[in-house]
Design an enzyme around this catalytic site. Structure first.
Site, PDB file in Angstrom:
ATOM      1  N   LYS A 157       4.867 -25.336   8.880  1.00 20.46           N
ATOM      2  CA  LYS A 157       3.873 -26.005   7.886  1.00 20.46           C
ATOM      3  C   LYS A 157       3.656 -27.340   7.826  1.00 20.46           C
ATOM      4  CE  LYS A 157       6.990 -24.243   4.963  1.00 20.46           C
ATOM      5  NZ  LYS A 157       7.821 -23.467   5.599  1.00 20.46           N
ATOM      6  N   GLY A 185      12.653 -29.201   6.196  1.00 18.23           N
ATOM      7  CA  GLY A 185      12.653 -29.936   7.505  1.00 18.23           C
ATOM      8  C   GLY A 185      11.191 -29.523   8.329  1.00 18.23           C
ATOM      9  N   HIS A 186      10.400 -30.801   7.914  1.00 16.02           N
ATOM     10  CA  HIS A 186       8.987 -30.820   8.670  1.00 16.02           C
ATOM     11  C   HIS A 186       8.953 -31.634   9.788  1.00 16.02           C
ATOM     12  CE1 HIS A 186       6.764 -29.163   4.711  1.00 16.02           C
ATOM     13  NE2 HIS A 186       7.462 -28.237   5.297  1.00 16.02           N
ATOM     14  N   GLN A 238      10.156 -24.217   2.883  1.00 19.25           N
ATOM     15  CA  GLN A 238      10.685 -22.729   2.854  1.00 19.25           C
ATOM     16  C   GLN A 238       9.527 -21.724   3.364  1.00 19.25           C
ATOM     17  OE1 GLN A 238      12.068 -24.533  -0.118  1.00 19.25           O
ATOM     18  NE2 GLN A 238      13.445 -25.660   1.472  1.00 19.25           N
ATOM     19  N   ASP A 249      10.265 -22.491   8.463  1.00 18.87           N
ATOM     20  CA  ASP A 249      10.298 -22.947   9.687  1.00 18.87           C
ATOM     21  C   ASP A 249       9.080 -22.385  10.467  1.00 18.87           C
ATOM     22  OD1 ASP A 249      12.821 -24.536   9.183  1.00 18.87           O
ATOM     23  OD2 ASP A 249      13.799 -22.595   9.649  1.00 18.87           O
TER      24      ASP A 249
HETATM   25  P1  IMP Z   1      19.751 -23.792   0.464  1.00 21.13           P
HETATM   26  O1  IMP Z   1      18.203 -23.872   0.268  1.00 21.13           O
HETATM   27  O2  IMP Z   1      20.084 -24.894   1.150  1.00 21.13           O
HETATM   28  O3  IMP Z   1      20.161 -23.373  -0.811  1.00 21.13           O
HETATM   29  O4  IMP Z   1      19.819 -22.377   1.586  1.00 21.13           O
HETATM   30  C1  IMP Z   1      19.387 -21.090   1.062  1.00 21.13           C
HETATM   31  C2  IMP Z   1      18.801 -20.355   2.389  1.00 21.13           C
HETATM   32  O5  IMP Z   1      17.587 -20.829   2.653  1.00 21.13           O
HETATM   33  C3  IMP Z   1      19.546 -20.544   3.667  1.00 21.13           C
HETATM   34  O6  IMP Z   1      19.578 -19.400   4.416  1.00 21.13           O
HETATM   35  C4  IMP Z   1      18.924 -21.440   4.557  1.00 21.13           C
HETATM   36  O7  IMP Z   1      19.085 -21.619   5.640  1.00 21.13           O
HETATM   37  C5  IMP Z   1      17.472 -21.317   3.919  1.00 21.13           C
HETATM   38  N1  IMP Z   1      16.498 -22.311   4.017  1.00 21.13           N
HETATM   39  C6  IMP Z   1      16.588 -23.511   3.094  1.00 21.13           C
HETATM   40  N2  IMP Z   1      15.531 -24.343   3.416  1.00 21.13           N
HETATM   41  C7  IMP Z   1      15.034 -23.950   4.459  1.00 21.13           C
HETATM   42  C8  IMP Z   1      13.746 -24.380   5.304  1.00 21.13           C
HETATM   43  O8  IMP Z   1      13.321 -25.317   5.092  1.00 21.13           O
HETATM   44  N3  IMP Z   1      13.801 -23.473   6.549  1.00 21.13           N
HETATM   45  C9  IMP Z   1      14.148 -22.290   6.734  1.00 21.13           C
HETATM   46  N4  IMP Z   1      15.436 -22.079   5.934  1.00 21.13           N
HETATM   47  C10 IMP Z   1      15.599 -22.546   4.850  1.00 21.13           C
END
Ligand code: IMP
Length: 428
Positions: free
Chosen positions: A16, A40-41, A222, A13
């Site tokens: 990007k 999420g962009h 991420q 977040d």
């Molecule tokens: P998962 O990717 O859904 O398995 O989540 C694993 C961890 O990564 C959690 O803490 C999510 O909140 C975090 N996470 C996954 N995708 C994002 C992102 O795009 N931005 C911020 N945190 C993310």
């Protein structure tokens, strides 16, 4: 010509989407190589706000080839919904290529994601519940279903026949609903039909683009601290959002990566659970959260907010080889009453400058701060470095001093043009 990787240097977040959209104006190809619709962009074009999850941000430019590479996990239903939503808003002239080796997120992956979180109780990861972890686990267990299977009905049926008995045992054991081959096939064969025109060998396509001297932008999802290998395990995602992962996740040779831009928010946020040394559970944190609209694009959860942590940024620099920084959401800090930057941690009375491997040790780390002068001026109209208040320059130069990375881009607002460029990182 250059091949540029954009990585998140914190917990995701970082903004990007805006940088890739901005740099994408000079790109011929934009590639996503890991993760799925957990990302999420948010992109603001004029007055229009677009939230992308699976689709690369080059989708708005009809000249750009958008690639979903082999390292991704793709929810076909979600990808199609995203495309239809874009089309409904007039984005119809686009080029999309999906790797036949990317893995497919199946309905049972989402069920398992939710169930594992529930069973972990107070140790839950706080995942996005999109099925990311279980899909990557099946890939590693060699029982995954790939896009190449999805778009070929015979292959899809065979893959389901091989995989479902195993998945159903797991689902039954956890007290979850099981699936028949027929019910999944009936739904997913249609997604395959709709997506077939996009599915190809994207490694070959990228090699052709490299040979043609195209500008290629690898858009990270991420952030480095969510890396499965190098992040704050187990509070991480299930892929590696580092520059090092780009070659294997996109099928290009490592030697073709020219430059890595680290995206760094002017403060720090994280969603989900896990240690966060500079977290602000106070008025300052609330102020930054509201000004920065720090609520998840995917889950809408309020993000945890804290001061800028340069131990984290330096760690990301080491892992990915960050050559330049893009400082994001800088205007959010205007008017904050007290401003600090973390430049080290104290652990057991000793000063350290890296991230400890264990959660126990990381939870014990206390930030070492330097206090920064604050500013109250509106900086959203600044378009060159010189016009920024002295306190802002001081903040930026402190980041450069402690990281030894030039801050080449500064974002002072959500709009494309609310950006200060100090060095053009995309040579053409
Ligand atoms: P998962 O990717 O859904 O398995 O989540 C694993 C961890 O990564 C959690 O803490 C999510 O909140 C975090 N996470 C996954 N995708 C994002 C992102 O795009 N931005 C911020 N945190 C993310």
């Amino acid at each position: 010509m250059s091949r540029l990787v954009v990585v998140g240097s914190q917990w995701g977040d970082e903004g990007k989407g805006k940088v890739t959209d901005f740099l994408g104006q000079k790109a011929d190809v934009v590639v996503r190589s890991q993760g799925g619709n957990n990302a999420g962009h948010t992109i603001l074009i004029g007055n229009e706000k677009f939230a992308l999850q699976t689709i690369p941000s080059g989708i708005f430019n009809p000249h750009i080839k958008n690639v979903l590479a082999n390292g991704m996990v793709i929810n076909p239903k979600a990808a199609l919904t995203e495309l239809k939503n874009l089309e409904a808003r007039g984005i119809t002239n686009y080029h999309l290529y999906i790797s036949n080796r990317a893995h497919v997120i199946m309905p049972y992956h989402m069920d398992l994601d939710g169930a594992y979180e529930q069973f972990k109780g107070s140790n839950k990861i706080g995942t996005t519940k999109k099925g990311i972890g279980p899909c990557y686990a099946d890939k590693a267990n060699r029982i995954g279903i790939r896009m190449g299977d999805l778009v070929n009905p015979d292959c899809l049926k065979e893959a389901l026949e091989n995989t479902l008995p195993i998945k159903n045992m797991e689902l039954k054991m956890l007290g979850l609903k099981t699936y028949t081959v027929e019910e999944i096939f009936a739904e997913y064969v249609n997604y395959g039909k709709e997506l077939k025109k996009y599915v190809c060998d994207t490694s070959l396509l990228l090699q052709e683009e490299i040979d043609a001297n195209s500008n290629i932008l690898f858009e990270g999802a991420q952030g480095s601290m969510l890396c499965l290998d190098h992040g704050t395990y187990p509070y991480v995602t299930s892929s590696s959002p580092t520059a090092a992962s780009v070659p294997v996740n996109s099928g290009i040779a490592p030697k073709y990566i020219d430059h890595c831009v680290g995206i760094c928010k002017a403060y720090t946020t994280r969603v989900g659970e896990g240690p966060f040394p500079t977290e602000l559970n106070n008025e300052m944190g609330n102020y930054i959260r509201e000004r920065g609209h720090e609520y998840g694009t995917v889950t809408k959860r309020p993000r945890r907010v804290g001061y800028l942590d340069l131990v984290v940024v330096n760690y990301a620099k080491r892992i990915s080889g960050i050559d330049s920084l893009a400082l994001m959401l800088f205007d959010v800090l205007t008017g904050v009453k007290e401003l600090k930057i973390c430049v080290g941690y104290k652990l057991d009375g000793k000063e350290i400058n890296t991230i400890p491997a264990t959660l126990k040790e990381y939870s014990m780390c206390e930030p070492i701060y330097i206090t920064m002068p604050v500013w109250n001026e509106d900086i959203t109209k600044c378009r060159d470095y010189e016009s920024l208040p002295a306190e802002c320059k001081n903040y930026i130069e402190t980041i450069e001093k402690y990281t030894n990375i030039p801050v080449d881009m500064i974002s002072v607002g959500a709009e494309r043009n609310e950006t200060i460029i100090r060095r053009d990182v995309f040579k053409k």
